[in-house]
Design a protein around this motif. Structure first.
Motif, PDB file in Angstrom:
ATOM      1  N   HIS A   1       0.881  -1.161   0.000  1.00 56.02           N
ATOM      2  CA  HIS A   1       0.000   0.000   0.000  1.00 56.02           C
ATOM      3  C   HIS A   1       0.914   1.204   0.000  1.00 56.02           C
ATOM      4  O   HIS A   1       1.552   1.463   1.001  1.00 56.02           O
ATOM      5  CB  HIS A   1      -0.848   0.065   1.271  1.00 56.02           C
TER       6      HIS A   1
ATOM      7  N   GLU B   1      -2.848  11.621  13.447  1.00 49.24           N
ATOM      8  CA  GLU B   1      -2.935  10.202  13.805  1.00 49.24           C
ATOM      9  C   GLU B   1      -3.234  10.072  15.296  1.00 49.24           C
ATOM     10  O   GLU B   1      -2.879  10.940  16.092  1.00 49.24           O
ATOM     11  CB  GLU B   1      -1.620   9.480  13.485  1.00 49.24           C
TER      12      GLU B   1
ATOM     13  N   PHE C   1       3.040   1.899   3.404  1.00 49.55           N
ATOM     14  CA  PHE C   1       2.215   0.678   3.365  1.00 49.55           C
ATOM     15  C   PHE C   1       0.918   0.850   4.165  1.00 49.55           C
ATOM     16  O   PHE C   1       0.394  -0.103   4.724  1.00 49.55           O
ATOM     17  CB  PHE C   1       2.998  -0.542   3.882  1.00 49.55           C
ATOM     18  N   GLY C   2       0.460   2.093   4.253  1.00 47.10           N
ATOM     19  CA  GLY C   2      -0.800   2.340   4.965  1.00 47.10           C
ATOM     20  C   GLY C   2      -0.703   2.238   6.466  1.00 47.10           C
ATOM     21  O   GLY C   2      -1.698   2.072   7.149  1.00 47.10           O
ATOM     22  N   LEU C   3       0.524   2.328   6.988  1.00 49.63           N
ATOM     23  CA  LEU C   3       0.716   2.016   8.410  1.00 49.63           C
ATOM     24  C   LEU C   3       0.564   3.197   9.351  1.00 49.63           C
ATOM     25  O   LEU C   3       0.368   3.005  10.543  1.00 49.63           O
ATOM     26  CB  LEU C   3       2.113   1.423   8.625  1.00 49.63           C
ATOM     27  N   GLY C   4       0.706   4.423   8.872  1.00 50.70           N
ATOM     28  CA  GLY C   4       0.836   5.505   9.838  1.00 50.70           C
ATOM     29  C   GLY C   4       2.256   5.535  10.380  1.00 50.70           C
ATOM     30  O   GLY C   4       3.139   4.836   9.870  1.00 50.70           O
ATOM     31  N   LYS C   5       2.468   6.325  11.422  1.00 54.86           N
ATOM     32  CA  LYS C   5       3.836   6.480  11.918  1.00 54.86           C
ATOM     33  C   LYS C   5       4.300   5.235  12.677  1.00 54.86           C
ATOM     34  O   LYS C   5       3.532   4.625  13.420  1.00 54.86           O
ATOM     35  CB  LYS C   5       3.909   7.694  12.839  1.00 54.86           C
ATOM     36  N   VAL C   6       5.564   4.906  12.487  1.00 54.78           N
ATOM     37  CA  VAL C   6       6.164   3.746  13.165  1.00 54.78           C
ATOM     38  C   VAL C   6       7.525   4.172  13.713  1.00 54.78           C
ATOM     39  O   VAL C   6       8.075   5.176  13.265  1.00 54.78           O
ATOM     40  CB  VAL C   6       6.343   2.553  12.189  1.00 54.78           C
TER      41      VAL C   6
ATOM     42  N   ALA D   1       9.121  -3.482   3.522  1.00 53.75           N
ATOM     43  CA  ALA D   1       8.028  -4.258   2.933  1.00 53.75           C
ATOM     44  C   ALA D   1       7.155  -4.719   4.079  1.00 53.75           C
ATOM     45  O   ALA D   1       7.584  -4.717   5.238  1.00 53.75           O
ATOM     46  CB  ALA D   1       8.570  -5.464   2.169  1.00 53.75           C
ATOM     47  N   THR D   2       5.938  -5.086   3.770  1.00 59.17           N
ATOM     48  CA  THR D   2       5.080  -5.676   4.796  1.00 59.17           C
ATOM     49  C   THR D   2       4.421  -6.915   4.219  1.00 59.17           C
ATOM     50  O   THR D   2       4.310  -7.063   3.009  1.00 59.17           O
ATOM     51  CB  THR D   2       3.972  -4.711   5.268  1.00 59.17           C
ATOM     52  N   THR D   3       3.997  -7.784   5.098  1.00 57.10           N
ATOM     53  CA  THR D   3       3.191  -8.913   4.674  1.00 57.10           C
ATOM     54  C   THR D   3       2.268  -9.264   5.842  1.00 57.10           C
ATOM     55  O   THR D   3       2.488  -8.808   6.955  1.00 57.10           O
ATOM     56  CB  THR D   3       4.075 -10.110   4.251  1.00 57.10           C
TER      57      THR D   3
END
Lengths: 565, 747
Positions: free
Chosen positions: A51, A203, B38-43, B51-53
């Motif tokens: 995404h 957020e 990847f649509g995650l927001g802050k990390v 990458a994500t899965t």
């Protein structure tokens, strides 16, 4: 349709080796071990999960838990907790850990438990999720000697400047909610910043994002309203009055009157950190002030250093005081997580008793050293003799101010075991007991006439008697009521800390009461000197243990804790 | 934080200022957040993914979707999947901490073999495999092939379960193998099989949201299945939650109504409800006639269970029972959910069927917001139920059935005579077999019987009696591994591939995103190596990776209720996110939620569901003068999982529950024994004693005490007794007494 995806690893697959020889078990094992180390997820699956959307997908779940607008003038952000929705899963605690990249067990959110005060009432396990309350008057910031706390003027978030912190841990004592957490590995405190940088971009904080029951939301509150509401009551049963720091978090329950509840861990306090460096620092600095005060009293009552024994007494006492002061202040520095930044401690002098203590001891210690130097210089530099009295007065004055600052540091925390006379009596009596005890030994060894020796023994006797009696009275607090903080401290002193308590009382009694009494009654000159030295050592050891108990038996102010198992 | 200060061109004045008051720097940067993409927001910046899965969680049968954050293929962090139809962006603490269980110094990193001096010593895999084969073959040679048994699990993927069951039974000639799922949902499986004709939990989690009335019977969702509780709270129909549980659990406290029935009175209570519904005519006769058998016999059976009788048996007011029946009648959609309070009972199957009967006769089945729905425990208990090849032949078949054996032989391409025609012993019978000397060798995979099996003292003595005990586990120091003769180091969730099936029949993938430590290997790989060392690898030549096994699972499922033919491979499943069985069309593959029995057709040959029942029986060890209290056991805190071999490896999870064993005791009983919260007291049964911290609380009723099952000592107390149909142990009813230090008895 049965499309077996090719083995992507470099290792030979289990079934086929190009070699001609048959596969041995060893070959199979080697292949299996190599294959196990190949990671396959990215090549095989990740392309379905790309995404590149910038907006967080999770926002659909938390949009309704966020305020429509940022705070305006006279407003700030606050946590709002729906106690009825919280089922105690503690996902918020773990999500705070994971989404903020914290270490090991580190998390800035905790979940406590309330149970009905009447155990026979229908059972309710009321969980309370709690983090920093981003107070209007944060005690962490008031107490911080290095100005490592800032209250954001727009959001109201109380932020900790990690790089400014020097790890004195005072904020962990000053905060009545245990919000700042010390990270021993890094030597600094870290705390909840309401995920400032998430909020800034719209957020939700980690805890808000992760609560399956939507129990935590962010609201905008009017500071005047918070002030008004904090006038009475506390955030939760067992928590300090909200008037102290004006916390902004709101806990609401439509189903229950939680004021009829008690924390699950109430009355089950555990021994706290002993803070060895602080124990040494407090006892030695107080001993130093006491020793110089004893010299001052001796001089005022007619003692003088024109005689050989008088000069020897002065020199000995001043030297011991200087050494104690230096070691004490050095120990205070060692207590810091990042001692190289000790100099920053002066920044908070307008608001922090810790800064003020450091300033005061910063004046006392050089004076004590100067007095010792002057005493040693007297035979060679007669002017020194005249400098000693004003220096002595200045040192004792600054020393008493410094001890007063030490007292205020602990009183500020509002922990019942530390407030009022509990700290003041102990700290000043330590100065008295050790000052008198050292002076008694010093006078005996310097060959001073019996009268000052007896006077100091007398002083030691009465001051110790007073101090030990005071401490014993704290042990008896357990009988007062079952559930108060002081009773919990008494319970700790009598149970978990029983051994330390017994030794402390034994040493104090032997060194401060029995030994001076013997020397007052019947001792000869030589035995008096040895007895006084022994008494002095016993008193010092006793005071060190007393101060250890001072830290270990305190019950911190806090939000409700968990089950006491 | 999105800004960063360039280090160059900082003036001296600023440097000095920064030395005095430093707003930014190394320590601040350590907590830097950055957009995760990847649509995650802050990390956290240090763990930001390239990458994500996704993967399904490896703890419980809720089956949450987790989004794994990868750096060069290695998972560094995770977040719950926002759009997974199970958890809707949430996870419980165990899920959040799924990766940290992998990073423990307790991981088994090399095979360990007990040497002549009795010490477990590291050996290489060849030696371990040789020892495995020679020891077990020697035992089989002397005592027959059935003298070696295995204990499987609900914690490993279906592919591995198939490989294990096939290797043991078709390759090694083992007859008896069972799983730890026996302790958890054998009752539900048996009840469904008997009632519906197949082990088919009918629900989808959306039913929580679609119900008007939600019955939770012996289920504490807030603790056991917090994400299902999330779904309950998302009910927008004003769904009323009714909890039937002797304890006033978190869930009971949050419910609309709590019926605190007497322990083991559930069967009488449910028959009482049926009695009222039938008496009042509040049943759907049309549905009953068209789709069920045995209703009239059932109606006769519940005739004696008048409200007076049933309410008295359950310790409730008659009115409470009548109101409960009325509640079902007054609402369009009632769903019934149960878990271990029902399953772990000596009459659990009939109790589960009493629930099924209520759903059938009120037609609360096959419609949104209805169902007689079992909630399962382990992440792949449902895979185990269908494909572990233990007491059932692969795919929910029967070993005794020649046609079934032939189906399997054809699907796997193996000679039919390799498939035993004897059914397997259940777990308790295997344990008894050790006592009688019929079982001499035992292979334990991903489970911990020395902690979990009922009447622990006896179990441990029996484990010591074995000629050879092999434990295959992620950790070298589980209670069972410590007494093993051979420990085989296994890779865990996150270090291998496969599929799990969750409570609502949903298949999800797990993926290989971490390197296993040392010489630990995926269980699948270990099974392949054992097959090679044993000399039966040609039987499994077609299975070179878990996905090959998955293809066989598809074949084995063909035409059965659990048909997954439309899931052509892992990529298809991954693209769909997940899929519920049956899944026989492209359309079904992409349906996010689906329930069974909308057409009223069940899996018996006559397509009808059966009403099954028996009279309630008294518990075998009721409290008496010597042992006046009843011991209940169950889940403690959300952050504790089973025997804690994994959850105790996470420092943050360890903070979240009491570290030492505790016992809940009612204030009335505490008063009598002069026990206060925090006291250390001893609880004794006829089989053993444990010392625990007392928690005085009205969560438990007078006369009852509760101890969480996660603590190692709990099962010293429990009484070995079993449901006759499911052979599931009854962990929640045995008599105990308290002893305090003040009332210490002479030895």
């Amino acid at each position: 349709m049965s499309t077996v995806v090719a083995n992507t690893s470099d290792a030979p697959p289990l079934d086929s080796l190009p070699s001609a020889r048959p596969m041995t078990l060893a070959d199979l094992v080697a292949g299996a071990l190599a294959e196990q180390q190949q990671l396959s997820a990215v090549e095989r699956f990740s392309q379905w999960h790309e995404h590149h959307d910038a907006s967080p997908l999770q926002s659909r779940h938390y949009r309704s838990l966020m305020p429509a607008n940022p705070p305006g003038a006279g407003e700030q952000y606050a946590f709002d907790v729906d106690l009825d929705a919280c089922s105690g899963c503690k996902s918020c605690v773990v999500a705070c850990h994971a989404l903020n990249g914290l270490d090991k067990q580190e998390s800035w959110r905790d979940v406590g438990l309330l149970m009905p005060a009447d155990p026979a009432a229908p059972a309710v396990l009321q969980y309370v999720t709690t983090a920093c309350h981003h107070c209007l008057e944060p005690a962490c910031a008031s107490g911080c000697p290095v100005n490592a706390y800032e209250k954001d003027p727009v959001t109201g978030i109380v932020r900790h400047l990690d790089d400014q912190c020097f790890g004195c841990t005072y904020c962990t004592m000053a905060c009545p909610y245990e919000a700042p957490k010390y990270h021993a590995g890094k030597g600094i405190v870290r705390k909840c910043d309401m995920c400032t940088h998430r909020l800034a971009d719209g957020e939700a904080p980690a805890c808000v994002q992760s609560c399956p029951n939507e129990a935590i939301r962010i609201t905008v509150v009017k500071t005047e309203e918070v002030r008004r509401q904090c006038g009475e009551g506390s955030l939760a049963p067992g928590a300090v009055t909200s008037a102290f720091t004006l916390p902004t978090t709101r806990f609401t329950s439509a189903k229950r009157d939680v004021s009829k509840f008690r924390p699950a861990d109430e009355g089950h306090a555990r021994p706290q950190h002993a803070h060895g460096a602080l124990v040494v620092m407090l006892v030695l600095t107080q001993a130093a002030v006491g020793a110089l005060a004893a010299v001052l009293a001796w001089a005022w009552l007619g003692g003088g250093w024109s005689t050989a024994s008088g000069a020897q007494f002065l020199t000995g006492m001043a030297t011991l005081a200087a050494m104690a002061a230096v070691v004490g202040v050095a120990a205070a520095t060692l207590h810091l997580g990042r001692p190289q930044y000790a100099f920053r401690a002066l920044l908070g002098v307008t608001h922090s008793w810790l800064s003020r203590e450091i300033v005061a001891f910063g004046a006392f210690m050089p004076l004590a050293v100067a007095i010792a130097a002057a005493a040693w210089a007297m035979p060679y530099w007669p002017v020194a003799e005249r400098l000693i009295p004003p220096a002595l007065a200045a040192a004792v004055g600054s020393g008493l101010v410094a001890i007063w600052c030490s007292v205020k540091i602990y009183q500020f925390t509002r922990r019942p075991f530390w407030v009022g006379a509990n700290t003041a009596a102990k700290f000043f009596l330590t100065a008295g007991v050790l000052g008198a005890s050292v002076a008694c030994a010093g006078a005996a060894w310097a060959g001073e006439p019996p009268s000052p020796v007896r006077a100091f023994a007398f002083a030691t006797f009465f001051l110790t008697l007073a101090k030990v009696a005071f401490e014993v009275s704290q042990l008896r607090a357990i009988a007062l009521t079952e559930q108060t903080s002081l009773a919990s401290s008494a319970k700790l002193l009598r149970n978990a800390l029983r051994l330390t308590t017994s030794w402390r009382l034994a040493l104090g009694t032997m060194g401060g009461i029995v030994a001076p009494a013997i020397s007052l009654l019947r001792a000869s000159d030589t035995t008096t000197a040895w007895l006084a030295l022994l008494a002095c050592g016993l008193c010092l050891a006793g005071e060190l243990l007393e101060r250890t108990l001072f830290f270990q038996a305190v019950v911190p102010l806090k939000m409700p804790g968990g089950l006491p198992a | 934080m999105t800004t960063s200060t360039p280090p160059q061109s900082v003036s001296l004045a600023e440097q000095i200022k920064s030395l005095v008051h430093q707003r930014e720097g190394r320590l601040t940067r350590e907590l830097l957040l950055q957009p995760g993409r990847f649509g995650l927001g802050k990390v956290p910046a240090g763990a930001a993914p390239d990458a994500t899965t996704t993967a399904v969680c490896g703890y419980c049968a809720t089956g949450c979707g987790l989004n794994l954050h990868l750096q060069q293929g290695v998972a560094t962090n995770l977040t719950p999947s926002t759009d997974y139809p199970v958890n809707l962006g949430m996870a419980c603490p165990k899920g959040w901490e799924a990766l940290s269980a992998l990073d423990s110094p307790d991981r088994a990193t090399t095979p360990l073999l007990r040497d002549a001096s009795g010490q477990l010593r590291p050996v290489d895999w060849e030696h371990a495999l040789e020892a495995f084969c020679s020891q077990f073959k020697a035992i089989q040679a002397e005592h027959g092939p059935q003298s070696v048994a295995f204990l499987s699990t609900g914690q490993i993927p279906t592919e591995e379960l198939v490989m294990l069951g096939s290797l043991a039974k078709f390759g090694m000639g083992v007859i008896h193998g069972d799983g730890n799922t026996r302790q958890c949902m054998a009752t539900a499986a048996t009840a469904y099989k008997q009632s519906f004709g197949f082990d088919a939990p009918p629900q989808t989690y959306a039913d929580f949201e679609e119900s008007d009335v939600i019955f939770l019977i012996g289920a504490n969702l807030c603790v056991g299945h917090p994400i299902m509780w999330e779904r309950v709270l998302r009910n927008r129909r004003g769904g009323k939650v009714v909890v039937v549980d002797p304890r006033r659990t978190e869930t009971a406290q949050a419910a609309w109504k709590h019926l605190a029935i007497r322990p083991k009175s559930d069967l009488a209570f449910l028959y009482g409800l049926a009695h009222v519904l039938i008496r009042e005519g509040w049943v759907d006769r049309e549905f009953i006639d068209a789709h069920t058998t045995g209703f009239d016999d059932f109606a006769r059976h519940v005739e004696p269970f008048t409200p007076e009788f049933a309410a008295a048996a359950a310790g409730l007011d008659e009115l409470q029972l009548l109101e409960t029946a009325e509640l079902i009648h007054d609402h369009e959609r009632t769903s019934f959910w149960w878990t271990m309070g029902v399953n772990q009972s000596y009459e659990g199957v009939r109790t589960a069927q009493a629930i099924i009967n209520l759903a059938l006769m009120t037609r609360n089945i096959g419609r949104p917001g209805t169902g007689a729905n079992s909630i399962t425990g382990q992440c792949n208990a449902m895979g185990s139920r269908l494909f572990s090849n233990t007491t059932n032949l692969l795919g929910g078949r029967r070993f005794e059935d020649e046609g079934d054996r032939r189906d399997v032989a054809d699907a796997l391409g193996i000679p039919v005579e390799r498939i035993p025609s004897h059914p397997s012993w259940a777990y308790d019978q295997i344990v008894e077999g050790i006592r009688t000397g019929e079982i001499r060798g035992l292979w334990v995979i991903a489970t911990n019987p020395a902690h979990t099996w009922i009447n622990q003292g006896d179990t441990r003595e029996l484990l010591d009696k074995l000629d050879f005990l092999v434990v295959q586990d992620m950790y070298h120091n589980t209670d069972t591994a410590r007494v093993a003769d051979l420990v085989l180091p296994a890779a865990g969730w996150g270090e291998k591939e496969g599929t799990f099936i969750n409570t609502e029949r949903r298949l999800g993938l797990i993926k290989k995103v971490r390197r296993a430590p040392g010489q630990a290997l995926a269980d699948f790989t270990i099974f392949k190596l054992i097959a090679a060392a044993w000399g039966c690898d040609e039987l499994f030549a077609r299975w070179n990776c878990p996905e090959d096994v998955f293809q066989s699972i598809r074949d084995l499922s063909r035409g059965r209720p659990c048909d997954i033919w439309a899931i052509t491979d892992y990529r298809t499943l991954d693209a769909a996110g997940s899929a519920q069985w049956p899944c026989t069309s492209e359309e079904q593959l992409h349906e996010p939620e689906r329930r069974l029995f909308a057409d009223g057709r069940f899996y018996h040959d006559d397509q009808r569901a059966k009403f099954l029942f028996d009279p309630p029986t008294p518990m075998p060890e009721p409290p008496d003068a010597d042992y006046p209290l009843l011991l209940l056991t169950g889940r403690g805190a959300v952050s504790q999982w089973h025997t804690q071999t994994r959850t105790q490896k996470s420092a943050v999870l360890r903070k979240l529950y009491p570290q030492s064993i505790y016992v809940e005791i009612n204030p009335a009983d505490a008063d009598v024994a002069s026990v206060r919260t925090g006291d250390r007291i001893t609880i004794e049964s006829r089989r053993g004693a444990v010392t625990a911290t007392a928690i005085v609380t009205a969560v438990v009723q007078p006369g009852q005490v509760f101890i969480p099952m996660h603590y190692e000592a709990t099962n010293r107390l429990t009484l070995p007794h079993f449901d006759p149909h499911s052979r599931q142990p009854s962990y929640k009813d045995c008599a105990v007494r308290l002893r305090t230090s003040r009332s210490r008895l002479p030895k």
